[in-house]
Design a protein around this motif. Structure first.
Motif, PDB file in Angstrom:
ATOM      1  N   GLY A  55     -60.202  -5.827 -13.825  1.00  9.50           N
ATOM      2  CA  GLY A  55     -60.339  -6.937 -12.970  1.00  9.50           C
ATOM      3  C   GLY A  55     -59.045  -6.837 -11.984  1.00  9.50           C
ATOM      4  O   GLY A  55     -59.221  -7.110 -10.782  1.00  9.50           O
ATOM      5  N   ALA A  56     -58.129  -6.326 -12.518  1.00  7.70           N
ATOM      6  CA  ALA A  56     -56.940  -5.983 -11.404  1.00  7.70           C
ATOM      7  C   ALA A  56     -57.185  -4.967 -10.290  1.00  7.70           C
ATOM      8  O   ALA A  56     -57.051  -5.276  -9.077  1.00  7.70           O
ATOM      9  CB  ALA A  56     -55.566  -5.513 -12.070  1.00  7.70           C
ATOM     10  N   ALA A  57     -57.750  -4.127 -10.786  1.00  3.95           N
ATOM     11  CA  ALA A  57     -58.421  -2.973  -9.738  1.00  3.95           C
ATOM     12  C   ALA A  57     -59.163  -3.586  -8.727  1.00  3.95           C
ATOM     13  O   ALA A  57     -59.092  -3.280  -7.465  1.00  3.95           O
ATOM     14  CB  ALA A  57     -58.982  -1.844 -10.450  1.00  3.95           C
ATOM     15  N   ALA A  58     -60.321  -4.678  -8.998  1.00  2.08           N
ATOM     16  CA  ALA A  58     -61.324  -5.223  -8.543  1.00  2.08           C
ATOM     17  C   ALA A  58     -60.527  -6.135  -7.382  1.00  2.08           C
ATOM     18  O   ALA A  58     -61.019  -6.349  -6.205  1.00  2.08           O
ATOM     19  CB  ALA A  58     -62.424  -6.135  -9.260  1.00  2.08           C
ATOM     20  N   VAL A  59     -59.566  -6.851  -7.772  1.00  2.00           N
ATOM     21  CA  VAL A  59     -58.964  -7.932  -7.043  1.00  2.00           C
ATOM     22  C   VAL A  59     -57.990  -7.140  -5.899  1.00  2.00           C
ATOM     23  O   VAL A  59     -57.941  -7.448  -4.544  1.00  2.00           O
ATOM     24  CB  VAL A  59     -57.772  -8.599  -7.929  1.00  2.00           C
ATOM     25  N   GLY A  60     -57.264  -5.993  -6.342  1.00  2.00           N
ATOM     26  CA  GLY A  60     -56.658  -4.993  -5.319  1.00  2.00           C
ATOM     27  C   GLY A  60     -57.496  -4.489  -4.363  1.00  2.00           C
ATOM     28  O   GLY A  60     -57.304  -4.452  -3.105  1.00  2.00           O
ATOM     29  N   ALA A  63     -60.066  -6.981   2.610  1.00  2.00           N
ATOM     30  CA  ALA A  63     -59.846  -8.239   3.477  1.00  2.00           C
ATOM     31  C   ALA A  63     -58.649  -8.184   4.491  1.00  2.00           C
ATOM     32  O   ALA A  63     -58.750  -8.886   5.557  1.00  2.00           O
ATOM     33  CB  ALA A  63     -59.879  -9.552   2.496  1.00  2.00           C
ATOM     34  N   TRP A  64     -57.789  -7.269   4.231  1.00  3.63           N
ATOM     35  CA  TRP A  64     -56.629  -7.151   4.952  1.00  3.63           C
ATOM     36  C   TRP A  64     -56.969  -6.792   6.355  1.00  3.63           C
ATOM     37  O   TRP A  64     -56.406  -7.592   7.307  1.00  3.63           O
ATOM     38  CB  TRP A  64     -55.594  -6.348   4.443  1.00  3.63           C
ATOM     39  N   PRO A  65     -57.700  -5.914   6.714  1.00  3.32           N
ATOM     40  CA  PRO A  65     -57.992  -5.470   8.406  1.00  3.32           C
ATOM     41  C   PRO A  65     -58.522  -6.833   9.044  1.00  3.32           C
ATOM     42  O   PRO A  65     -58.448  -7.199   9.960  1.00  3.32           O
ATOM     43  CB  PRO A  65     -58.918  -4.418   8.223  1.00  3.32           C
ATOM     44  N   LEU A  66     -59.535  -7.551   8.110  1.00  4.71           N
ATOM     45  CA  LEU A  66     -60.170  -8.604   8.959  1.00  4.71           C
ATOM     46  C   LEU A  66     -59.145  -9.749   9.127  1.00  4.71           C
ATOM     47  O   LEU A  66     -59.375 -10.371   9.951  1.00  4.71           O
ATOM     48  CB  LEU A  66     -61.102  -9.268   7.871  1.00  4.71           C
ATOM     49  N   ILE A  67     -58.432 -10.005   8.076  1.00  2.00           N
ATOM     50  CA  ILE A  67     -57.078 -10.914   8.475  1.00  2.00           C
ATOM     51  C   ILE A  67     -56.026 -10.666   9.488  1.00  2.00           C
ATOM     52  O   ILE A  67     -55.729 -11.389  10.323  1.00  2.00           O
ATOM     53  CB  ILE A  67     -56.413 -11.314   7.119  1.00  2.00           C
ATOM     54  N   ASN A  68     -55.673  -9.458   9.466  1.00  8.89           N
ATOM     55  CA  ASN A  68     -54.959  -8.858  10.519  1.00  8.89           C
ATOM     56  C   ASN A  68     -55.275  -8.680  11.699  1.00  8.89           C
ATOM     57  O   ASN A  68     -54.618  -8.724  12.617  1.00  8.89           O
ATOM     58  CB  ASN A  68     -54.413  -7.383   9.917  1.00  8.89           C
ATOM     59  N   GLY A  90     -60.454  -6.047  -3.239  1.00  5.46           N
ATOM     60  CA  GLY A  90     -60.766  -7.010  -2.496  1.00  5.46           C
ATOM     61  C   GLY A  90     -59.901  -7.382  -1.486  1.00  5.46           C
ATOM     62  O   GLY A  90     -60.200  -7.460  -0.297  1.00  5.46           O
ATOM     63  N   VAL A  91     -58.437  -7.262  -1.805  1.00  9.83           N
ATOM     64  CA  VAL A  91     -57.333  -7.618  -0.780  1.00  9.83           C
ATOM     65  C   VAL A  91     -57.234  -6.678   0.311  1.00  9.83           C
ATOM     66  O   VAL A  91     -57.055  -6.857   1.327  1.00  9.83           O
ATOM     67  CB  VAL A  91     -56.139  -7.682  -1.555  1.00  9.83           C
TER      68      VAL A  91
END
Length: 179
Positions: free
Chosen positions: A24-29, A35-40, A31-32
């Motif tokens: 679960g932690a690997a999946a969240v990492g 998503a980071w390039p899209l947010i940045n 996902g972040v």
């Protein structure tokens, strides 16, 4: 018949629980990280940030004249108004034909009432109004006929709002910082 014996005690973490938490932690990492390039990419570009503020020496503007400077890709009118213009706009502060009522004092800085700083885009469709024209001695937008007074307030025509006053301050004497 053989019975299966559960050697783990209730409430004790098992190897399987650890694998679930780690996955679960690997999946969240992941996902972040995805998503980071899209947010940045929504942050302003470096050239835009470099133009976020601009300084200008208003002593270069003679009385009764205006200078157009470029800030964030927009024209900014810096106008040194005459005593007669100031007297006229202060008398018009309570005029009934103001579409967006604002006093001249709300549009200028104390101690620098003669200097008006406004974004030079008509609030109707973004055209650039003509200096020292129109029925009120301010600006006239020839595209659709909007008339602004010497305080940048809309007085006649289709424009719904006054010329926008950007965030600005006088820093040292006659130097103004916009942005």
């Amino acid at each position: 018949m053989t019975e299966t014996v559960d050697h783990s005690q209730e409430g004790e973490a098992t190897r399987r629980d650890f694998i679930h938490i780690a996955a679960g932690a690997a999946a969240v990492g992941a996902g972040v990280m995805a998503a980071w390039p899209l947010i940045n990419q929504m942050n302003p570009a470096a050239d835009t940030l470099a133009l976020s503020t601009i300084e200008f020496d208003t002593s270069k503007v003679m009385e009764g004249m205006q200078v157009v400077i470029k800030w964030q890709g927009k024209p900014v009118f810096v106008r040194n108004r005459t005593a007669a213009e100031l007297q006229r706009v202060k008398a018009d502060d309570r005029a009934s034909d103001l579409k967006e009522p604002q006093t001249d004092a709300e549009r200028t800085k104390p101690g620098h009432e003669n200097m008006l700083v406004v974004i030079g885009s008509c609030t109707h469709l973004g055209c650039v109004p003509t200096f020292n024209a129109g029925d009120f001695g301010g600006w006239f937008c020839p595209c659709h006929g909007s008339h602004y007074d010497a305080s940048g307030r809309i007085r006649k025509g289709p424009a719904p709002l006054n010329l926008v006053v950007p965030d600005y301050e006088f820093t040292a004497g006659s130097t103004v910082r916009i942005g």
